[in-house]
Write a protein that holds these residues in place. Structure first.
Motif, mmCIF file in Angstrom:
data_model
loop_
_atom_site.group_PDB
_atom_site.id
_atom_site.type_symbol
_atom_site.label_atom_id
_atom_site.label_comp_id
_atom_site.label_asym_id
_atom_site.label_seq_id
_atom_site.Cartn_x
_atom_site.Cartn_y
_atom_site.Cartn_z
ATOM 1 N N CYS A 1 2.086 8.602 -7.641
ATOM 2 C CA CYS A 1 0.800 7.922 -7.470
ATOM 3 C C CYS A 1 -0.077 7.951 -8.708
ATOM 4 C CB CYS A 1 0.063 8.534 -6.287
ATOM 5 S SG CYS A 1 0.939 8.301 -4.721
ATOM 6 N N LYS A 2 0.410 8.439 -9.803
ATOM 7 C CA LYS A 2 -0.402 8.567 -11.013
ATOM 8 C C LYS A 2 -1.097 7.256 -11.378
ATOM 9 C CE LYS A 2 -0.023 10.280 -15.717
ATOM 10 N NZ LYS A 2 0.879 10.872 -16.704
ATOM 11 N N GLY B 1 0.787 -1.235 0.000
ATOM 12 C CA GLY B 1 0.000 0.000 0.000
ATOM 13 C C GLY B 1 0.815 1.280 0.000
ATOM 14 N N ILE B 2 2.096 1.167 0.025
ATOM 15 C CA ILE B 2 2.970 2.347 0.028
ATOM 16 C C ILE B 2 3.710 2.396 -1.314
ATOM 17 C CG2 ILE B 2 4.903 3.519 1.166
ATOM 18 C CD1 ILE B 2 2.356 3.295 2.877
ATOM 19 N N VAL C 1 -1.318 4.429 -9.508
ATOM 20 C CA VAL C 1 -2.037 3.840 -8.372
ATOM 21 C C VAL C 1 -3.398 4.480 -8.218
ATOM 22 C CG1 VAL C 1 -2.030 3.480 -5.873
ATOM 23 C CG2 VAL C 1 0.088 3.224 -7.191
ATOM 24 N N VAL C 2 -3.466 5.808 -8.239
ATOM 25 C CA VAL C 2 -4.735 6.520 -8.057
ATOM 26 C C VAL C 2 -5.669 6.208 -9.218
ATOM 27 C CG1 VAL C 2 -5.800 8.806 -7.960
ATOM 28 C CG2 VAL C 2 -3.713 8.341 -6.668
ATOM 29 N N ASN C 3 -5.152 6.178 -10.444
ATOM 30 C CA ASN C 3 -5.990 5.893 -11.605
ATOM 31 C C ASN C 3 -6.538 4.473 -11.575
ATOM 32 O OD1 ASN C 3 -5.663 8.449 -12.602
ATOM 33 N ND2 ASN C 3 -4.001 7.909 -13.979
ATOM 34 N N HIS C 4 -5.806 3.522 -11.022
ATOM 35 C CA HIS C 4 -6.262 2.133 -11.002
ATOM 36 C C HIS C 4 -7.210 1.845 -9.852
ATOM 37 C CE1 HIS C 4 -3.911 0.800 -14.344
ATOM 38 N NE2 HIS C 4 -2.786 1.213 -13.792
ATOM 39 N N THR C 5 -7.240 2.693 -8.850
ATOM 40 C CA THR C 5 -8.086 2.431 -7.677
ATOM 41 C C THR C 5 -9.468 3.068 -7.826
ATOM 42 O OG1 THR C 5 -7.174 4.351 -6.521
ATOM 43 C CG2 THR C 5 -6.134 2.181 -6.126
ATOM 44 N N HIS C 6 -9.669 3.923 -8.841
ATOM 45 C CA HIS C 6 -10.969 4.579 -9.013
ATOM 46 C C HIS C 6 -11.703 4.006 -10.171
ATOM 47 C CE1 HIS C 6 -9.397 6.994 -5.977
ATOM 48 N NE2 HIS C 6 -9.802 8.155 -6.332
ATOM 49 N N CYS D 1 -0.763 6.501 -1.480
ATOM 50 C CA CYS D 1 -1.557 7.094 -2.560
ATOM 51 C C CYS D 1 -3.048 7.119 -2.244
ATOM 52 C CB CYS D 1 -1.289 6.345 -3.864
ATOM 53 S SG CYS D 1 0.444 6.448 -4.395
ATOM 54 N N LYS D 2 -3.557 6.090 -1.588
ATOM 55 C CA LYS D 2 -4.988 6.032 -1.278
ATOM 56 C C LYS D 2 -5.376 7.099 -0.259
ATOM 57 C CE LYS D 2 -5.739 1.231 -2.446
ATOM 58 N NZ LYS D 2 -6.186 -0.086 -1.993
ATOM 59 N N ASN D 3 -4.521 7.324 0.733
ATOM 60 C CA ASN D 3 -4.816 8.298 1.792
ATOM 61 C C ASN D 3 -4.309 9.705 1.471
ATOM 62 O OD1 ASN D 3 -5.927 6.199 3.227
ATOM 63 N ND2 ASN D 3 -4.091 5.838 4.445
ATOM 64 N N LYS D 4 -3.633 9.853 0.348
ATOM 65 C CA LYS D 4 -3.052 11.138 -0.078
ATOM 66 C C LYS D 4 -2.152 11.741 1.006
ATOM 67 C CE LYS D 4 -6.625 12.092 -3.403
ATOM 68 N NZ LYS D 4 -7.644 12.957 -3.927
ATOM 69 N N THR D 5 -1.212 10.895 1.466
ATOM 70 C CA THR D 5 -0.241 11.333 2.473
ATOM 71 C C THR D 5 1.172 10.999 2.002
ATOM 72 O OG1 THR D 5 -0.432 9.216 3.653
ATOM 73 C CG2 THR D 5 -1.846 11.028 4.416
ATOM 74 N N TRP D 6 2.153 11.645 2.620
ATOM 75 C CA TRP D 6 3.559 11.366 2.325
ATOM 76 C C TRP D 6 4.327 11.259 3.625
ATOM 77 C CZ3 TRP D 6 7.856 15.149 2.114
ATOM 78 C CH2 TRP D 6 7.543 16.359 2.718
ATOM 79 N N ARG D 7 5.395 10.496 3.597
ATOM 80 C CA ARG D 7 6.215 10.284 4.797
ATOM 81 C C ARG D 7 7.156 11.452 4.954
ATOM 82 N NH1 ARG D 7 7.960 8.470 9.167
ATOM 83 N NH2 ARG D 7 9.735 7.104 9.504
ATOM 84 N N GLN D 8 6.958 12.187 6.034
ATOM 85 C CA GLN D 8 7.812 13.320 6.344
ATOM 86 C C GLN D 8 8.821 12.885 7.404
ATOM 87 O OE1 GLN D 8 5.680 16.759 7.794
ATOM 88 N NE2 GLN D 8 6.970 18.114 6.567
ATOM 89 N N ASN D 9 10.033 13.396 7.316
ATOM 90 C CA ASN D 9 11.107 12.981 8.237
ATOM 91 C C ASN D 9 10.653 12.985 9.695
ATOM 92 O OD1 ASN D 9 12.802 12.762 6.065
ATOM 93 N ND2 ASN D 9 13.739 14.763 6.363
#
Length: 148
Positions: free
Chosen positions: A140-141, A83-84, A143-148, A111-119
């Motif tokens: 996420c281009k 999922g990451i 990933v997002v397109n395939h999940t909708h 990509c699903k949660n629209k978040t990024w890992r910040q330090n």
């Protein structure tokens, strides 16, 4: 001295009058004009080569975006695991340094949660209008397109 003495040695040996005529009337004027053109364009070529060129990423890097300081961002090697989504990112033309392949880093996105890992913070929401939003869209281009 023969009529073809001014010609290069390769053209002088065993030439017929007609051959000399063709060389004098067709080839030498072209050679002369080419030489004049080179004299004209040589300074322009030297100037062009001395002007700094914009940074160009290796062929396996894709342009992502730039920022207000004209730092260019490139990405490659998108991977997905549990999922990451991970993408390798590098900068070019960054005034602060840390440019090039040797300073690239791996950035993680959910990509699903629209978040990024910040330090040292964990996953935080992506905000439009920031450079990391463009990184997110790049990573996420698919990933997002395939999940909708």
């Amino acid at each position: 001295m023969s009529d073809n003495a001014h010609l290069p040695k390769i053209f002088r040996s065993g030439m017929q009058a007609a051959e000399v005529f063709v060389i004098k009337t067709l080839l030498l004027p072209v050679q002369s004009k080419l030489g004049q053109a080179m004299k004209t364009f040589a300074p322009l070529l030297a100037l062009t080569l001395s002007v700094p060129m914009p940074a160009v990423a290796d062929s396996n890097w894709s342009y992502i975006t730039d920022n207000t300081e004209n730092t260019l961002y490139f990405g490659r090697n998108i991977r997905h695991r549990e999922g990451i989504t991970f993408v390798e990112i590098k900068m070019e033309d960054n005034p602060a340094g840390n440019n090039g392949d040797k300073n690239s880093w791996n950035q993680a996105f959910n990509c699903k949660n629209k978040t990024w890992r910040q330090n040292n913070v964990g996953f935080v929401p992506i905000k439009k209008g920031q450079v990391n939003f463009d990184w997110f869209k790049f990573a996420c281009k698919r990933v997002v397109n395939h999940t909708h």
